[in-house]
Design a protein around this motif. Structure first.
Motif, PDB file in Angstrom:
ATOM      1  N   TYR A 110     -11.480  67.968  82.458  1.00 13.77           N
ATOM      2  CA  TYR A 110     -12.970  68.036  82.131  1.00 13.77           C
ATOM      3  C   TYR A 110     -13.081  69.528  81.375  1.00 13.77           C
ATOM      4  O   TYR A 110     -14.256  69.701  80.557  1.00 13.77           O
ATOM      5  CB  TYR A 110     -13.542  68.199  83.297  1.00 13.77           C
ATOM      6  N   TYR A 111     -12.240  70.440  81.702  1.00 15.05           N
ATOM      7  CA  TYR A 111     -12.532  71.764  80.824  1.00 15.05           C
ATOM      8  C   TYR A 111     -12.167  71.487  79.430  1.00 15.05           C
ATOM      9  O   TYR A 111     -12.884  71.909  78.345  1.00 15.05           O
ATOM     10  CB  TYR A 111     -11.415  72.696  81.402  1.00 15.05           C
ATOM     11  N   MET A 112     -11.207  70.756  79.047  1.00 18.81           N
ATOM     12  CA  MET A 112     -10.883  70.553  77.688  1.00 18.81           C
ATOM     13  C   MET A 112     -12.026  69.932  76.891  1.00 18.81           C
ATOM     14  O   MET A 112     -12.016  70.086  75.458  1.00 18.81           O
ATOM     15  CB  MET A 112      -9.343  69.497  77.523  1.00 18.81           C
ATOM     16  N   LYS A 113     -12.897  68.951  77.540  1.00 19.46           N
ATOM     17  CA  LYS A 113     -13.818  68.358  76.795  1.00 19.46           C
ATOM     18  C   LYS A 113     -14.878  69.432  76.154  1.00 19.46           C
ATOM     19  O   LYS A 113     -15.524  69.047  75.178  1.00 19.46           O
ATOM     20  CB  LYS A 113     -14.718  67.360  77.820  1.00 19.46           C
ATOM     21  N   GLU A 114     -15.030  70.521  76.809  1.00 18.19           N
ATOM     22  CA  GLU A 114     -15.830  71.534  76.277  1.00 18.19           C
ATOM     23  C   GLU A 114     -15.170  72.395  75.430  1.00 18.19           C
ATOM     24  O   GLU A 114     -15.549  73.172  74.754  1.00 18.19           O
ATOM     25  CB  GLU A 114     -16.554  72.257  77.647  1.00 18.19           C
ATOM     26  N   GLN A 115     -13.863  72.898  75.813  1.00 16.33           N
ATOM     27  CA  GLN A 115     -13.216  73.816  75.345  1.00 16.33           C
ATOM     28  C   GLN A 115     -11.471  73.511  74.696  1.00 16.33           C
ATOM     29  O   GLN A 115     -10.723  73.984  75.315  1.00 16.33           O
ATOM     30  CB  GLN A 115     -12.826  75.250  76.309  1.00 16.33           C
ATOM     31  N   LYS A 116     -11.410  72.522  73.859  1.00 14.64           N
ATOM     32  CA  LYS A 116     -10.267  72.054  73.254  1.00 14.64           C
ATOM     33  C   LYS A 116      -9.517  72.919  72.756  1.00 14.64           C
ATOM     34  O   LYS A 116      -8.341  72.897  73.003  1.00 14.64           O
ATOM     35  CB  LYS A 116     -10.672  70.839  72.608  1.00 14.64           C
ATOM     36  N   ASN A 117     -10.082  73.826  72.150  1.00 20.54           N
ATOM     37  CA  ASN A 117      -9.210  74.648  71.170  1.00 20.54           C
ATOM     38  C   ASN A 117      -8.474  75.717  72.156  1.00 20.54           C
ATOM     39  O   ASN A 117      -7.321  76.086  72.160  1.00 20.54           O
ATOM     40  CB  ASN A 117     -10.000  75.387  70.231  1.00 20.54           C
ATOM     41  N   MET A 132      -3.143  68.430  88.505  1.00 22.86           N
ATOM     42  CA  MET A 132      -4.383  69.154  88.015  1.00 22.86           C
ATOM     43  C   MET A 132      -4.745  68.700  86.649  1.00 22.86           C
ATOM     44  O   MET A 132      -5.727  69.195  86.203  1.00 22.86           O
ATOM     45  CB  MET A 132      -3.913  70.598  87.783  1.00 22.86           C
ATOM     46  N   VAL A 133      -4.321  67.659  86.220  1.00 23.08           N
ATOM     47  CA  VAL A 133      -4.809  66.931  85.165  1.00 23.08           C
ATOM     48  C   VAL A 133      -6.235  66.337  84.918  1.00 23.08           C
ATOM     49  O   VAL A 133      -6.899  66.828  83.814  1.00 23.08           O
ATOM     50  CB  VAL A 133      -3.957  65.750  84.664  1.00 23.08           C
ATOM     51  N   PRO A 134      -6.787  66.273  85.794  1.00 28.41           N
ATOM     52  CA  PRO A 134      -8.350  65.851  85.887  1.00 28.41           C
ATOM     53  C   PRO A 134      -9.325  67.008  85.536  1.00 28.41           C
ATOM     54  O   PRO A 134     -10.241  67.159  84.759  1.00 28.41           O
ATOM     55  CB  PRO A 134      -8.810  65.267  87.069  1.00 28.41           C
ATOM     56  N   ASP A 135      -8.886  68.139  86.344  1.00 31.78           N
ATOM     57  CA  ASP A 135      -9.483  69.481  86.235  1.00 31.78           C
ATOM     58  C   ASP A 135      -9.500  69.989  84.969  1.00 31.78           C
ATOM     59  O   ASP A 135     -10.344  70.251  84.104  1.00 31.78           O
ATOM     60  CB  ASP A 135      -8.722  70.595  86.918  1.00 31.78           C
ATOM     61  N   ALA A 136      -8.171  69.693  84.299  1.00 38.63           N
ATOM     62  CA  ALA A 136      -8.021  70.317  83.010  1.00 38.63           C
ATOM     63  C   ALA A 136      -8.658  69.189  81.792  1.00 38.63           C
ATOM     64  O   ALA A 136      -9.131  70.006  80.824  1.00 38.63           O
ATOM     65  CB  ALA A 136      -6.338  70.390  82.555  1.00 38.63           C
ATOM     66  N   CYS A 182       6.668  65.571  70.199  1.00 40.91           N
ATOM     67  CA  CYS A 182       5.146  65.063  70.112  1.00 40.91           C
ATOM     68  C   CYS A 182       4.246  66.101  70.577  1.00 40.91           C
ATOM     69  O   CYS A 182       4.518  66.844  71.699  1.00 40.91           O
ATOM     70  CB  CYS A 182       5.165  63.907  70.875  1.00 40.91           C
ATOM     71  N   GLU A 183       3.126  66.411  69.577  1.00 41.97           N
ATOM     72  CA  GLU A 183       2.230  67.429  70.310  1.00 41.97           C
ATOM     73  C   GLU A 183       1.069  66.849  70.502  1.00 41.97           C
ATOM     74  O   GLU A 183       0.064  67.450  70.518  1.00 41.97           O
ATOM     75  CB  GLU A 183       1.994  68.349  69.356  1.00 41.97           C
ATOM     76  N   ASN A 184       0.903  65.398  70.420  1.00 38.79           N
ATOM     77  CA  ASN A 184      -0.274  64.743  70.496  1.00 38.79           C
ATOM     78  C   ASN A 184      -0.619  64.260  72.032  1.00 38.79           C
ATOM     79  O   ASN A 184      -0.058  63.203  72.824  1.00 38.79           O
ATOM     80  CB  ASN A 184      -0.347  63.296  69.954  1.00 38.79           C
ATOM     81  N   PHE A 185      -1.301  65.082  72.833  1.00 37.27           N
ATOM     82  CA  PHE A 185      -1.575  65.267  74.115  1.00 37.27           C
ATOM     83  C   PHE A 185      -2.871  64.164  74.383  1.00 37.27           C
ATOM     84  O   PHE A 185      -3.892  64.528  74.036  1.00 37.27           O
ATOM     85  CB  PHE A 185      -1.621  66.498  75.042  1.00 37.27           C
ATOM     86  N   ILE A 186      -2.598  63.330  75.538  1.00 37.49           N
ATOM     87  CA  ILE A 186      -3.756  62.669  76.079  1.00 37.49           C
ATOM     88  C   ILE A 186      -4.262  62.959  77.362  1.00 37.49           C
ATOM     89  O   ILE A 186      -3.125  62.371  78.092  1.00 37.49           O
ATOM     90  CB  ILE A 186      -3.891  61.214  75.715  1.00 37.49           C
ATOM     91  N   LEU A 187      -4.944  63.535  77.846  1.00 38.83           N
ATOM     92  CA  LEU A 187      -5.133  63.748  79.067  1.00 38.83           C
ATOM     93  C   LEU A 187      -6.192  62.724  79.751  1.00 38.83           C
ATOM     94  O   LEU A 187      -7.315  62.798  79.131  1.00 38.83           O
ATOM     95  CB  LEU A 187      -5.939  65.266  79.339  1.00 38.83           C
ATOM     96  N   SER A 188      -5.644  62.115  81.145  1.00 38.15           N
ATOM     97  CA  SER A 188      -6.525  61.190  81.580  1.00 38.15           C
ATOM     98  C   SER A 188      -7.334  61.721  82.906  1.00 38.15           C
ATOM     99  O   SER A 188      -6.502  62.547  83.595  1.00 38.15           O
ATOM    100  CB  SER A 188      -6.019  59.907  81.872  1.00 38.15           C
ATOM    101  N   PRO A 189      -8.528  61.668  83.136  1.00 36.02           N
ATOM    102  CA  PRO A 189      -9.049  62.110  84.419  1.00 36.02           C
ATOM    103  C   PRO A 189      -9.064  61.346  85.591  1.00 36.02           C
ATOM    104  O   PRO A 189      -9.547  61.810  86.661  1.00 36.02           O
ATOM    105  CB  PRO A 189     -10.765  62.184  83.961  1.00 36.02           C
ATOM    106  N   ILE A 190      -8.427  59.974  85.395  1.00 37.41           N
ATOM    107  CA  ILE A 190      -8.209  59.537  86.796  1.00 37.41           C
ATOM    108  C   ILE A 190      -7.394  59.931  87.837  1.00 37.41           C
ATOM    109  O   ILE A 190      -6.521  60.734  87.466  1.00 37.41           O
ATOM    110  CB  ILE A 190      -7.387  57.908  86.364  1.00 37.41           C
ATOM    111  N   ASP A 191      -7.711  59.873  89.030  1.00 37.64           N
ATOM    112  CA  ASP A 191      -7.078  59.964  90.135  1.00 37.64           C
ATOM    113  C   ASP A 191      -6.593  59.003  91.037  1.00 37.64           C
ATOM    114  O   ASP A 191      -7.037  57.880  90.874  1.00 37.64           O
ATOM    115  CB  ASP A 191      -7.614  61.304  90.848  1.00 37.64           C
ATOM    116  N   LEU A 192      -6.054  59.065  92.189  1.00 38.67           N
ATOM    117  CA  LEU A 192      -5.609  58.045  93.139  1.00 38.67           C
ATOM    118  C   LEU A 192      -6.882  57.332  93.573  1.00 38.67           C
ATOM    119  O   LEU A 192      -6.690  56.100  93.810  1.00 38.67           O
ATOM    120  CB  LEU A 192      -4.848  58.315  94.369  1.00 38.67           C
TER     121      LEU A 192
END
Length: 503
Positions: free
Chosen positions: A225-232, A219-223, A276-286
């Motif tokens: 794309y949402y985070m880009k707009e609503q990071k907080n 579910m990381v890609p969905d998260a 660690c609280e520094n999260f980097i979400l990547s939109p890549i999928d298979l």
């Protein structure tokens, strides 16, 4: 043609995905179209063990629709891959057969190690900071539907990687029946994942400081794309004490919300254990991974990261786990690779086979940890039951048999015909002959020979051992292995001692 229009289809556990890419040396990998359809493949597999006939027909119809879309875009190359939701179904072969009959497509079902390795390649291609992140200390969390792959990188190298059966769909299917009865569903999931996650980091973190958590898959890609707009809002959810359906932001699609909860809890648990609280979400999928693989094979486009080194690092980590004498491994490895390189024209093998030989050398004595009496057989079983990231199940079987018959006669083809094709069998036999010859030079594990040289002149393969030590044992054993080497590779090696006095 300067480039290709490539179609990548993933039969995932929760959806079928089609991505169409333009792949060229000039522009790299550019996505042209993205189509997805939700399915409950993983839910069926993890709860019943089977993919229903109805779902099979719907998959085939969707693939026919995807085929029409690819035709509209002028796709000239395509692949269909499936992962754990298909792989773990008892009727996997029936699904593949129906896909072939109804659509004409041939689906390839990836092993876990193959799928994860492809994802790393895509991450390296798509994340411009990849080298910096893994140099500073990172854990890559690849969250699939059926499992999670945790990989710790530091100083630019892969330190350890391990697969845990904690995929988002698997957790959801196992625990959803308890949701109404549980006082705190979040705590229920948290309790379920705690032991495996804690165990991994207690064993493997050691002195490694984790400064980044890189999340991919599921579910990381969905998260993302949402985070880009609503990071907080997303960060608030990630660090919230209670992660419930009610708190899932409305921007997350409904079909993703129920799988997002275990995903978030896995990431939160990892954050607590690493500090660690520094999260980097990547939109890549298979599909992105498939495109990266296609670009590498067809156009030689790849990242600068040395993934072969990561495969070998994973093998060395396994060897160290079983307390292998790494000095012995280094001696045998150096000689085996020298022999392989000197006689390329005789064996006709390539880089991939060289890598399998190297892995075989690194792991050839792991079984001694269990018992010296039957160490080769033990080594075989350890390799067969351990995933090595970056190599397929077939390649792992080749390595296991390469090791298994290190001391004994290699069986005839008919004895192993169920495991290998004729070409694969011949490859393993050749690699086995090289391993046997190299290994006898340090049979006593006393490291008498610190430096070796290999030359091929006038049809004679000469192995020169530079040592002042008594190598009568090694000479006698080498002579016996020379018969096997000559029989398989058509040239007889000879061992020569050089006493220069240098160590």
């Amino acid at each position: 043609m300067a480039g290709h229009i490539y179609g990548a289809i993933n039969i995932g556990s929760s959806e079928l995905t089609l991505k169409i890419f333009e792949v060229s040396k000039k522009n790299g990998i550019q996505m042209l179209n993205h189509v997805r359809r939700k399915f409950s493949i993983g839910a069926e597999t993890y709860s019943t063990g089977f993919i229903s006939y109805r779902t099979t027909n719907e998959i085939c119809q969707t693939l026919i629709d995807f085929d029409r879309i690819m035709e509209e875009f002028g796709v000239d190359a395509s692949d269909i891959y499936g992962t754990s939701g298909v792989r773990e179904a008892e009727n996997m072969l029936m699904l593949i057969d129906q896909i072939k009959i109804q659509t004409g497509f041939t689906a390839r079902i990836l092993t876990n190690s193959e799928a994860r390795f492809l994802n790393y390649k895509a991450l390296a291609c798509n994340e411009p900071r990849f080298e910096t992140l893994i140099d500073e200390g990172s854990v890559v969390v690849d969250i699939g539907a059926g499992s999670v792959q945790l990989s710790v990188f530091d100083k630019g190298e892969l330190h350890v990687t391990q697969n845990l059966k904690l995929g988002a769909s698997r957790i959801q299917e196992l625990l959803q029946v308890m949701e109404d009865e549980a006082y705190d569903y979040t705590e229920l999931i948290d309790e379920y994942i705690e032991k495996d996650v804690e165990g991994f980091f207690k064993k493997n973190l050691e002195d490694t400081e984790i400064n980044h958590i890189i999340a991919i898959g599921g579910m990381v890609p969905d998260a993302y794309y949402y985070m880009k707009e609503q990071k907080n809002e997303f960060d608030g959810l990630l660090h919230s004490k209670y992660v419930t359906k009610a708190k899932i932001p409305p921007g997350i699609p409904k079909h993703s919300a129920k799988l997002l909860i275990p995903t978030m809890l896995i990431l939160r648990k990892i954050s607590r254990y690493t500090g660690c609280e520094n999260f980097i979400l990547s939109p890549i999928d298979l599909c992105d991974s498939m495109a990266a693989e296609f670009a590498e094979k067809r156009l030689k486009l790849s990242s600068t990261h040395d993934f072969t080194k990561d495969i070998l690092t994973a093998a060395r980590s396994l060897a160290k786990k079983y307390q292998v004498d790494m000095e012995h491994v280094e001696t045998v490895e150096s000689l085996a690779l020298d022999i392989f390189d000197k006689i390329k024209k005789l064996h006709g093998l390539g880089k991939r086979e060289r890598l399998l030989l190297q892995i075989g050398v690194i792991l050839h004595s792991v079984g001694a940890f269990i018992s010296d009496t039957n160490s080769r057989e033990n080594s075989y079983h350890i390799v067969m039951t351990t995933e090595i990231i970056g190599i397929s199940d077939r390649e792992r079987r080749m390595v296991a048999n390469l090791i298994r018959y290190n001391d004994n006669r290699f069986p005839d083809y008919l004895e192993l015909s169920d495991d290998f094709t004729r070409d694969q069998y011949i490859t393993v036999v050749k690699l086995n002959a090289i391993l046997k010859t190299a290994n006898v030079l340090d049979k006593s594990n006393r490291h008498k020979i610190k430096k070796v040289g290999v030359t091929l002149e006038d049809g004679v393969l000469t192995v020169t051992a530079d040592t002042m030590a008594d190598i009568t044992l090694e000479k006698g054993l080498f002579h016996s292995k020379a018969d096997v080497f000559e029989e398989i590779l058509g040239i007889r090696p000879k061992l020569v001692q050089k006493k220069s006095g240098r160590r």
